[in-house]
Write a protein that holds these residues in place. Structure first.
Motif, PDB file in Angstrom:
ATOM      1  N   PHE A   1       0.812  -1.220   0.000  1.00  0.00           N
ATOM      2  CA  PHE A   1       0.000   0.000   0.000  1.00  0.00           C
ATOM      3  C   PHE A   1       0.846   1.271   0.000  1.00  0.00           C
ATOM      4  O   PHE A   1       0.350   2.360  -0.267  1.00  0.00           O
ATOM      5  CB  PHE A   1      -0.954   0.015   1.199  1.00  0.00           C
ATOM      6  CG  PHE A   1      -0.316   0.398   2.506  1.00  0.00           C
ATOM      7  CD1 PHE A   1      -0.341   1.709   2.969  1.00  0.00           C
ATOM      8  CD2 PHE A   1       0.322  -0.565   3.283  1.00  0.00           C
ATOM      9  CE1 PHE A   1       0.247   2.049   4.183  1.00  0.00           C
ATOM     10  CE2 PHE A   1       0.909  -0.229   4.498  1.00  0.00           C
ATOM     11  CZ  PHE A   1       0.876   1.082   4.946  1.00  0.00           C
ATOM     12  N   THR A   2       2.149   1.148   0.268  1.00  0.00           N
ATOM     13  CA  THR A   2       3.035   2.305   0.257  1.00  0.00           C
ATOM     14  C   THR A   2       4.445   1.868  -0.110  1.00  0.00           C
ATOM     15  O   THR A   2       4.835   0.723   0.150  1.00  0.00           O
ATOM     16  CB  THR A   2       3.058   3.013   1.629  1.00  0.00           C
ATOM     17  OG1 THR A   2       3.931   4.155   1.565  1.00  0.00           O
ATOM     18  CG2 THR A   2       3.549   2.083   2.732  1.00  0.00           C
ATOM     19  N   ASN A   3       5.178   2.768  -0.725  1.00  0.00           N
ATOM     20  CA  ASN A   3       6.555   2.491  -1.118  1.00  0.00           C
ATOM     21  C   ASN A   3       7.507   3.183  -0.140  1.00  0.00           C
ATOM     22  O   ASN A   3       8.052   4.239  -0.413  1.00  0.00           O
ATOM     23  CB  ASN A   3       6.809   2.972  -2.546  1.00  0.00           C
ATOM     24  CG  ASN A   3       5.846   2.343  -3.536  1.00  0.00           C
ATOM     25  OD1 ASN A   3       5.430   1.196  -3.361  1.00  0.00           O
ATOM     26  ND2 ASN A   3       5.475   3.084  -4.561  1.00  0.00           N
TER      27      ASN A   3
ATOM     28  N   THR B   1      -1.725   0.569   9.467  1.00  0.00           N
ATOM     29  CA  THR B   1      -3.040  -0.077   9.547  1.00  0.00           C
ATOM     30  C   THR B   1      -3.625  -0.460   8.187  1.00  0.00           C
ATOM     31  O   THR B   1      -4.390  -1.430   8.114  1.00  0.00           O
ATOM     32  CB  THR B   1      -4.047   0.801  10.306  1.00  0.00           C
ATOM     33  OG1 THR B   1      -4.088   2.114   9.709  1.00  0.00           O
ATOM     34  CG2 THR B   1      -3.656   0.932  11.770  1.00  0.00           C
ATOM     35  N   PRO B   2      -3.302   0.242   7.068  1.00  0.00           N
ATOM     36  CA  PRO B   2      -3.876  -0.186   5.779  1.00  0.00           C
ATOM     37  C   PRO B   2      -3.305  -1.502   5.257  1.00  0.00           C
ATOM     38  O   PRO B   2      -3.850  -2.059   4.296  1.00  0.00           O
ATOM     39  CB  PRO B   2      -3.516   0.964   4.828  1.00  0.00           C
ATOM     40  CG  PRO B   2      -3.227   2.138   5.699  1.00  0.00           C
ATOM     41  CD  PRO B   2      -2.611   1.549   6.934  1.00  0.00           C
ATOM     42  N   PHE B   3      -2.237  -2.014   5.868  1.00  0.00           N
ATOM     43  CA  PHE B   3      -1.549  -3.160   5.276  1.00  0.00           C
ATOM     44  C   PHE B   3      -2.441  -4.387   5.140  1.00  0.00           C
ATOM     45  O   PHE B   3      -2.531  -4.990   4.059  1.00  0.00           O
ATOM     46  CB  PHE B   3      -0.299  -3.524   6.088  1.00  0.00           C
ATOM     47  CG  PHE B   3       0.384  -4.764   5.582  1.00  0.00           C
ATOM     48  CD1 PHE B   3       1.149  -4.733   4.430  1.00  0.00           C
ATOM     49  CD2 PHE B   3       0.226  -5.985   6.247  1.00  0.00           C
ATOM     50  CE1 PHE B   3       1.764  -5.883   3.950  1.00  0.00           C
ATOM     51  CE2 PHE B   3       0.843  -7.135   5.772  1.00  0.00           C
ATOM     52  CZ  PHE B   3       1.621  -7.079   4.623  1.00  0.00           C
TER      53      PHE B   3
ATOM     54  N   GLY C   1       8.563  -0.810  17.607  1.00  0.00           N
ATOM     55  CA  GLY C   1       7.148  -0.622  17.889  1.00  0.00           C
ATOM     56  C   GLY C   1       6.188  -1.137  16.837  1.00  0.00           C
ATOM     57  O   GLY C   1       4.972  -1.182  17.080  1.00  0.00           O
ATOM     58  N   LYS C   2       6.678  -1.548  15.657  1.00  0.00           N
ATOM     59  CA  LYS C   2       5.763  -1.956  14.580  1.00  0.00           C
ATOM     60  C   LYS C   2       5.510  -3.463  14.544  1.00  0.00           C
ATOM     61  O   LYS C   2       4.559  -3.902  13.900  1.00  0.00           O
ATOM     62  CB  LYS C   2       6.308  -1.495  13.222  1.00  0.00           C
ATOM     63  CG  LYS C   2       6.269   0.008  13.051  1.00  0.00           C
ATOM     64  CD  LYS C   2       6.701   0.429  11.658  1.00  0.00           C
ATOM     65  CE  LYS C   2       6.549   1.938  11.482  1.00  0.00           C
ATOM     66  NZ  LYS C   2       7.003   2.411  10.157  1.00  0.00           N
TER      67      LYS C   2
ATOM     68  N   LYS D   1       0.869 -12.812  10.742  1.00  0.00           N
ATOM     69  CA  LYS D   1      -0.539 -12.932  11.121  1.00  0.00           C
ATOM     70  C   LYS D   1      -1.452 -12.635   9.939  1.00  0.00           C
ATOM     71  O   LYS D   1      -2.451 -13.341   9.708  1.00  0.00           O
ATOM     72  CB  LYS D   1      -0.845 -11.987  12.277  1.00  0.00           C
ATOM     73  CG  LYS D   1      -2.289 -12.016  12.740  1.00  0.00           C
ATOM     74  CD  LYS D   1      -2.520 -11.042  13.893  1.00  0.00           C
ATOM     75  CE  LYS D   1      -3.966 -11.031  14.344  1.00  0.00           C
ATOM     76  NZ  LYS D   1      -4.194 -10.069  15.461  1.00  0.00           N
ATOM     77  N   THR D   2      -1.123 -11.603   9.166  1.00  0.00           N
ATOM     78  CA  THR D   2      -1.941 -11.237   8.012  1.00  0.00           C
ATOM     79  C   THR D   2      -1.964 -12.344   6.975  1.00  0.00           C
ATOM     80  O   THR D   2      -3.027 -12.700   6.435  1.00  0.00           O
ATOM     81  CB  THR D   2      -1.406  -9.939   7.375  1.00  0.00           C
ATOM     82  OG1 THR D   2      -1.474  -8.877   8.334  1.00  0.00           O
ATOM     83  CG2 THR D   2      -2.220  -9.557   6.149  1.00  0.00           C
TER      84      THR D   2
END
Length: 419
Positions: A255-257, A308-310, A345-346, A354-355
């Motif tokens: 979703f992001t580079n 969160t968008p991942f 923290g991520k 998990k995803t």
């Protein structure tokens, strides 16, 4: 057909004796029952070791060694030969083929002694040349614009196969192959047809081979240190007798580079294009036996503030991949650079794991049994680094071993026939 597949079946020359290498260097299959793969492992090892030597930091010297004289504005096109393409390409009415993704390969078969290539390139890409399945030591490095470049001179008269493999990624611009040119006494042969199984890889810099030829982590990106043929996907495909379409671009995420404000197009917006810079090259369907997704590392870069968008973006991408590859096995992979310690923290590794597991279970619950998960082990201290802390040659070979084990245990590809 592809230079990365089972060469014996792709060659127009019939059966050849193959070099063997029993040193066990780089791919150790002791813990995997790989009997069906063993006839091809030796060839993959020899090819990979040959690829390693003498390819860094000699660009100007190699240009003078491989570039033939270009007389005038019009190239000699009197003895062109038909060629086949593997990977994604857009064919022109004049018979040319335009490519951009790493690993794209053009193959010719002929009877003759000399061969050249007529192409137009940005001048930043680099290529491997295989002559009768043997890797030429020098890379082919275009100078930019349209050129006639010598591939080989003075072969023994007889039947030969030449494969031109793009080693560098799409960010370095397109390459247009206008055709191959043979010596005046040569005879063209029909290009070989491939019966190999097909793998499609969607990935980022890891799958593209960023920095794999780098000495250590202190070097930055350069075409000289990027080599698709040394990646885990290419090595595993050679051993499994498969051909590869590689759709990989450094820095791209789901979703992001890496939080970039300038590079705002993630790979899911390019994944179905033959040429990433040409929206008209969209592919509606593509045959594949196995589709491998190795994305997510860049979505958890330190520059990304909100992750969160991942999860939802990943699920959406898997749905798009399934729509493009209706009958393929889909392998969701956790990359070897992810960890829970960094960025702080991520919990990137746990979040991605998990995803992917949740997506596999959801797909199976909906009736799609052809979705699997593979977690590549993290980079090991004794493996060293490629440029900018990218996987080294040793790491790629270890990843290839893990991928081959998964292919065998889950029966994700038809096994190659023993010779």
């Amino acid at each position: 057909m592809l230079a990365l597949g089972k060469f014996a079946e792709l060659s127009c020359l019939g059966q050849r004796s193959r070099e063997k290498n029993d040193s066990g260097y780089l791919i150790n299959l002791d813990n995997i029952d790989m009997k069906a793969f063993r006839p091809l492992i030796a060839l993959a090892l020899v090819f990979s070791i040959l690829s390693i030597g003498g390819c860094v930091g000699e660009g100007s010297a190699r240009r003078s060694g491989v570039k033939a004289a270009h007389q005038g504005k019009v190239l000699d096109t009197k003895n062109r030969v038909e060629y086949s393409m593997s990977g994604r390409a857009v064919r022109g009415e004049d018979g040319s083929a335009t490519i951009a993704w790493p690993g794209s390969t053009a193959t010719i078969c002929f009877q003759g002694a000399d061969a050249s290539i007529d192409l137009t390139d940005s001048g930043q890409n680099q290529f491997a040349v295989l002559i009768d399945d043997k890797l030429r030591r020098e890379k082919l490095i275009p100078g930019g614009g349209r050129e006639k470049l010598e591939l080989v001179r003075g072969l023994e008269r007889g039947e030969h196969t030449i494969q031109l493999v793009r080693l560098t990624e799409a960010s370095l611009g397109q390459t247009q192959i206008h055709g191959f040119i043979l010596d005046q006494y040569a005879e063209a042969l029909p290009p070989p047809e491939s019966s190999a199984s097909k793998i499609v890889i969607y990935g980022d810099s890891i799958s593209a081979g960023y920095g794999v030829e780098g000495v250590n982590e202190k070097c930055g990106f350069s075409p000289e240190t990027e080599n698709y043929l040394l990646t885990y996907g290419a090595i595993a495909a050679r051993a499994a007798g498969a051909e590869v379409t590689n759709v990989s671009w450094s820095g791209k995420g789901i979703f992001t580079n890496r939080g970039s404000q300038t590079d705002t197009v993630p790979l899911p917006e390019l994944f179905n294009l033959a040429l990433p810079g040409d929206p008209s090259s969209k592919i509606e369907s593509e045959a594949a036996d196995l589709v491998l997704i190795n994305l997510g590392t860049n979505d958890f870069a330190p520059e990304v503030k909100d992750i969160t968008p991942f999860a939802e973006s990943y699920k959406t991408f898997v749905r798009k991949v399934r729509a493009l590859h209706l009958n393929a096995e889909i392998l969701l992979t956790v990359g070897p650079l992810l960890s829970d310690e960094w960025p702080e923290g991520k919990r990137a590794l746990s979040t991605v794991r998990k995803t992917l597991m949740a997506e596999m279970e959801a797909r199976k619950a909906s009736g799609d049994e052809k979705v699997h998960v593979l977690e590549f082990r993290r980079v090991q201290p004794n493996e060293g680094w490629g440029c900018d802390f990218h996987p080294s040659k040793k790491t790629h070979h270890r990843m290839a071993q893990e991928l081959l084990g998964k292919i065998q245990s889950e029966k994700l590809l038809p096994l190659p026939k023993s010779k």
